[in-house]
Every structure is written in C-alpha cells, then in structure tokens.
Scaffold this motif. Sequence first.
Motif, PDB file in Angstrom:
ATOM      1  N   VAL A 104       0.706  -1.217  -0.541  1.00 29.22           N
ATOM      2  CA  VAL A 104      -0.089   0.118  -0.477  1.00 29.22           C
ATOM      3  C   VAL A 104       0.665   1.218   0.020  1.00 29.22           C
ATOM      4  CG1 VAL A 104      -1.451  -1.311   1.227  1.00 29.22           C
ATOM      5  CG2 VAL A 104      -0.269  -0.039   2.491  1.00 29.22           C
ATOM      6  N   ASP A 105       0.168   2.609  -0.471  1.00 31.69           N
ATOM      7  CA  ASP A 105       1.190   3.659  -0.478  1.00 31.69           C
ATOM      8  C   ASP A 105       0.755   4.849   0.936  1.00 31.69           C
ATOM      9  OD1 ASP A 105       1.965   3.443  -2.931  1.00 31.69           O
ATOM     10  OD2 ASP A 105       0.256   3.947  -3.420  1.00 31.69           O
ATOM     11  N   TRP A 106       0.588   4.140   1.337  1.00 31.35           N
ATOM     12  CA  TRP A 106      -0.148   4.731   3.384  1.00 31.35           C
ATOM     13  C   TRP A 106       0.532   4.047   4.454  1.00 31.35           C
ATOM     14  CZ3 TRP A 106      -2.881   2.636   7.224  1.00 31.35           C
ATOM     15  CH2 TRP A 106      -3.426   1.462   6.971  1.00 31.35           C
ATOM     16  N   LEU A 107       1.384   4.419   5.329  1.00 26.98           N
ATOM     17  CA  LEU A 107       2.050   4.607   6.398  1.00 26.98           C
ATOM     18  C   LEU A 107       1.174   4.165   7.771  1.00 26.98           C
ATOM     19  CD1 LEU A 107       4.558   3.460   7.504  1.00 26.98           C
ATOM     20  CD2 LEU A 107       5.789   5.596   8.130  1.00 26.98           C
ATOM     21  N   MET A 108       0.700   5.268   7.742  1.00 21.45           N
ATOM     22  CA  MET A 108      -0.150   5.229   8.863  1.00 21.45           C
ATOM     23  C   MET A 108      -1.212   6.184   8.772  1.00 21.45           C
ATOM     24  SD  MET A 108       2.206   6.922  12.265  1.00 21.45           S
ATOM     25  CE  MET A 108       3.827   5.602  11.524  1.00 21.45           C
ATOM     26  N   PRO A 126       3.651  12.808  14.494  1.00 15.95           N
ATOM     27  CA  PRO A 126       5.031  12.413  14.868  1.00 15.95           C
ATOM     28  C   PRO A 126       5.512  12.028  13.402  1.00 15.95           C
ATOM     29  CG  PRO A 126       2.940  10.762  14.370  1.00 15.95           C
ATOM     30  CD  PRO A 126       3.361  11.757  14.682  1.00 15.95           C
ATOM     31  N   SER A 127       7.003  12.227  13.419  1.00 15.56           N
ATOM     32  CA  SER A 127       7.433  12.245  12.214  1.00 15.56           C
ATOM     33  C   SER A 127       7.795  10.638  11.397  1.00 15.56           C
ATOM     34  CB  SER A 127       9.144  12.662  12.868  1.00 15.56           C
ATOM     35  OG  SER A 127       9.740  11.450  13.673  1.00 15.56           O
ATOM     36  N   GLU A 146      10.611   9.751   2.777  1.00 16.49           N
ATOM     37  CA  GLU A 146       9.384   9.296   1.682  1.00 16.49           C
ATOM     38  C   GLU A 146       8.193   9.397   1.354  1.00 16.49           C
ATOM     39  OE1 GLU A 146      11.224   4.938   3.135  1.00 16.49           O
ATOM     40  OE2 GLU A 146      11.912   7.137   2.837  1.00 16.49           O
ATOM     41  N   TYR A 147       8.188   9.539   3.177  1.00 18.00           N
ATOM     42  CA  TYR A 147       6.366  10.028   3.560  1.00 18.00           C
ATOM     43  C   TYR A 147       5.876  10.790   4.352  1.00 18.00           C
ATOM     44  CZ  TYR A 147       5.601   4.649   3.188  1.00 18.00           C
ATOM     45  OH  TYR A 147       5.612   3.436   2.275  1.00 18.00           O
ATOM     46  N   GLU A 148       4.572  11.198   3.760  1.00 16.55           N
ATOM     47  CA  GLU A 148       4.205  12.857   4.437  1.00 16.55           C
ATOM     48  C   GLU A 148       2.553  12.464   4.958  1.00 16.55           C
ATOM     49  OE1 GLU A 148       4.458  15.873   1.395  1.00 16.55           O
ATOM     50  OE2 GLU A 148       2.928  14.199   0.223  1.00 16.55           O
ATOM     51  N   TRP A 149       2.183  13.454   5.833  1.00 19.24           N
ATOM     52  CA  TRP A 149       1.662  14.100   6.285  1.00 19.24           C
ATOM     53  C   TRP A 149      -0.092  14.643   5.897  1.00 19.24           C
ATOM     54  CZ3 TRP A 149      -0.072  10.479  10.123  1.00 19.24           C
ATOM     55  CH2 TRP A 149       0.226   9.894  10.766  1.00 19.24           C
TER      56      TRP A 149
END
Length: 654
Positions: A368-372, A383-384, A388-391
């Motif tokens: 998937v392309d999302w982390l949390m 959180p940091s 390669e990810y952003e909120w």
Amino acid sequence: RAEAPPAVVEVSEEEAAEIRAERERGEAAPSPPVATGGDPNAIWSEKDLEDTEEYVPDVRENKGKIGIRFTERPRAGVPVRDRGMRAPPFPKQQVKSDAPPMIAGDEPADEMDPVWLKDKADTLMSNGDYQGALNAYTEALKLALNARAFANRAVAQLYLGNFEQCLEDCNHAIRILDRKNQVPVGQIPGPQDPQDQHVRAVVEVRMGTAYLWLGAFGKAEAHFARALESEEGFDIDQRKAVKEDLARVQAAKAALVLKEKADSAAERVPVGSEREKEALEGALDLYSAAAETDSDCAVIYANRSFANLRAGRGEACLSDGEAALARLKEWPTARRAPKRPVLAARLDPPFLEDPTFKHPDQVKQGEVDWLMKHGGGEWKDLPSLPPEYEWVKDVAEKQDNAWIAIRKKMPKATIDAIRRATAKLQDVLYSRNPRHIRAHLEVAIDENKVGEGPCNTALRQSEEYAEKLEAHEKEREAEREEEEAEARRELEEFNLDDVVAAVRSGLGQAGFGHGHPVERTRRRLYVKVLLRCARAREALGDTEAAVAELRRVLRAEPENPEAKRRLASLTAPAPAAVPAAQASEPAAPAPLTQPPSSEQASRRPPAAAPPPGGGSDGGAGAGGAAQPSSARRSDGRGRGAEDDDADEDEAPED
C-alpha cells in the motif's frame, strides 16, 4: 641329424580285430619282448615302426594363385542405409520422438528442402565451387522464390563472369522485396523489416559492381548511391566502406572523361605529321590530369606510356609502364572465395529504468502507499515520518482532524522533466556511438543532481553500455588491422606473371578463374604494357631487357605475333664480318635499269630500321617516321600492332 619319430597308422576296429586274431593263431611272427616302459596292448611294435617311412605329400602342380575365401560383405561399396538390411543411422543432432516428423521436427533434410539447398549452396560458394553453388541456388529457387537466394546466386554469377545474369538475379530479388512490402490501397505503410532493408542495400551494391565491371560508370554510381539511402541497410563500418567505393567510382567516372579526350587528341594526328608533337603534348597533359583524378586506373598509365613512346620519351614510357603493372597487381579482382555469411554482432541498447513508472507486475502483493493514520490533533503535533512519506488530511474519515501518512508524490512538472531526460538519453543510446553517449551522460548526471534527470539505475545502464561499445570497437579495430596485414602479405606474395601465365602449375585460384572477363582484360592490358616497354628498351639500346620483356609476353600469350616477330629480330645472329680486302675493293657499278613498277615496288621487302635512337626527329623505334613498317598497323594510322586503345576504352576495369 636326429631321426624322425615313427609314424602311426590309424586302423579301424575291424582291422584291429583281424590283426589280433592272426596273432592268436600264430600266423604272425612272435613279437619281440616289449621294452621297459612300453605299452603291452600296442598294435605295432617298435621294430615294425622302424621300417615305416614318414609320408610327405608332393608339391602341387598348380602354379597359379590360391584363393582363400573370407566372410563376404553384402553389396560392398553400398552405404548401409541403401542395403535394406538395417535402418539408416539417425542424425545425432536431431531428437528422436514418437510424434509425426513435421511436428517433432526430426525429419531428415533432403534435396527437396529449399532451405537445406540454400545452405548447401552457401557452403559450396565458400569452398570455391561457384558452378555447384549456382546449380544449388537454382534448385532451391525452383522450390521456393526467395530474395536472399537470388541475391546469393548473383554473387555466383559475378564469380563466373556472367554479369548480365547477375543483374537479372538482382532485379528479381528487388521485385520480390517490393512485392513483400507493397501496401494495400487505403492502408498506412508499416515499418519495414531491417533484414529486408539490408538485403536490398546489398543487392544494390552488387548491381553497382556488375555495372562497374561492364564499364557503365553512371549506372554503377547510381546503384552505390541508392544503397546508402536506407538507414538500416548497413552498419557504421559497412556504410563507410560503401561511401569509399562510391567516391572511387565517381573519381573513375571523372577520369574517364579526361582519358577519352586524351585518346582522341592522340589518335587524330597521324604519325610523322607536323602537328604530331603538339598533339602528343596536349594528350600527355590530359593523361596527367586523369591520373591525378584517379590514381588507381592502370589503363590511364598504359595509354600515357604509349603516348610517351610515340613522343620518343623512352624513360617516361618505362616509368608509366611500371606504374601500370603495379596497378595491375592491385587489380580489383577476387583472390579468394567469398566468406560464408555470418550475422554481425549487434549490441542493442538496454531499456532504461524510468522512476516515474512502475509496471503492475512489479507491484508487491498487499503493498500500500500509506504508512499510518492519526486521529485528532494538529499538524505540528503529528509524529515524525520517514523522508519518503508525508502527512495529509484523510478525507475518508468524518473527523476534520484525521490524518494519514502517504508516500510522497512528485509534481507533474518534475515527472515530465524526468521522462523527457530519460527519453533523450535512450535516443542517444540508439546511436551506438560511445563518444556521444559519454558526452550526454555528463548532462544527464547534472540533471539528476537537481532531481529532474534520469535515475541512478539508468545512468549506470548507460555507462555499462558505453563500455561494451568501446570494447566492441577495439575488437573490430583489431580485426581490421589483422585483415589489412593479411592483405598486405598477400600483395607481397602475389606474382602477376604467374597469374596471367597461359599455363599455371599448382593449385588454381580460389577467386576469379583464368577465363573470367576481368582476368582476361587484365591479361590483355598486361601484354600491351610489356610490348610498349620492350619497344622503349629497344629504342634505348637495352636489348637484353627488351628480350626479357618479350619472353614475359610469350609466357602470357604464347602465340602473340608481335612478340614472336620482335623476339626473332632481336635474337637473330649478327651477319658475318666482311674481310678488309673485300671491303677495300670498289663495288661494281649497278647496271642501269628502268624504274620499278608499282607492283614490283609493292613486292619489295621493307627497308631495315635504323639503329635505336637514330633518325633526325629522334622518333625511330618509337612510332616515328623511321619506324619499321612491320611494326605499323595496316590501316595507315602508323600505330603499333600491339596498341589497341579502342579496346582499352572498353575495358571494364575503369
């Protein structure tokens, strides 16, 4: 010597019984006592055996040969597959299968297979059997028409000297390619097969070669130029060689115009006229200009040597003759059989990695392309994350402060810039030029540093491909140097006198045969040049060298009349010296007679030629007025019998 052991006679049981019965009746003499160790039951005693002679058969009267029979081979000399006793051997390179032959692919090749016939013809061509290759190509074409078979049969026609048939086969090959690539009405033409373009370009070169040997320089130039029109027809090295050949054809075409003008200027003026010297000077200037335009043409030097001979310039005639012989040694003829066609090593460029595109097959299962996700809170309290990810706001949730960490996406402008840079680098790779690739790599690396160029994987692929191309160029350069060194060795070992000789010993040439039209033209020009050199040496007073040149002529043409006549004249014994007493006596006055009639004058033998170098105009022995009449043509033009510039103009070697 030691006596032979007693012979033993074999008897039957009945005879043994009779002997025992006679002994019992007392008819036989009493046997002597048996020696110690003897057999008491023996039929014969030692005394009886002493009187027996060993039987030795007489020598046979038959004095002939005695035949001894061995195991007879059935149908000796016939292959096993034709005896009908067992199955023929199965080819090792083919796999046995229970499936039908057409499906399993294990059907043995035979003479009804056009592909097998073409391969057989290619092998015969590489072995020097041109007629056999021609027959095999013809049989293959009877089964199936193919452009490559016609193109290869054209080569066999070239080696056999059939130039017209070569052109016909080349036209057949081009017609087949045109019919194959013909676009139906109303349809858009698609891309052509690169192999067809290569065959077309090769056929155009062979047609140009045939026209060149026929002397049609204009048509030869047109076909060589047409061969260079196709971009996929030749690789870089082949295109370079064809361009060099085209330049040589153009130079020969330009030199031919000057040569024809020089020939006309030299032929228009008769021998001994007042304008002969001026005309010969103009002809020599034109010959010199033609030689500067095409320095490889032997005919130009041969004709200029004759012009120098007529002008009385013996040394210049010999110099031009040697130059003509040197170029005849480098005559553009085949000295070996053609090599078997081999597919050229083609290093195709790799397909560069594009970071902006990911193939669906390369996506991992469940990735998937999302982390949390994070519910509630402000953006500064989140959180940091990895770089390669952003909120971003989670629009799928009802809460306003719902957040989700997704993978960063490049803006469309950056994606377009990366794709343009990658495509440009890919196009440079298709040029297959390592110097251009390395020059563009420097630009691509700078674009990659600012994030708008090809990725690191694409740069590494380009670097490796450039290294492969450089290594391939070094290998090709080494092969070319080896071929040039081999050509130089062959040229040093090449003996022109042996090649043009009427009877050659040893193995025959693997290239053109002795009766090939191009070889016949070279032999004819070789004879003309030697005859002119012999005349020049005779005029310079070097009789031995002139005799040697004439002997070389007779080795090439044993029945050459001019060489035989001049050689007989030069090797004839000198007349006996007149005694001094007879020389001092005054000669008797000749009786007065009437002038001879024209018929008697025509039967009078020609006057002897003056000594070499004599004559008031310095032209004796070199085509001048004091030249012997036996060396002139019967058409009154005063040219030597060995000279035939009209034939030289038709020589296809120009």
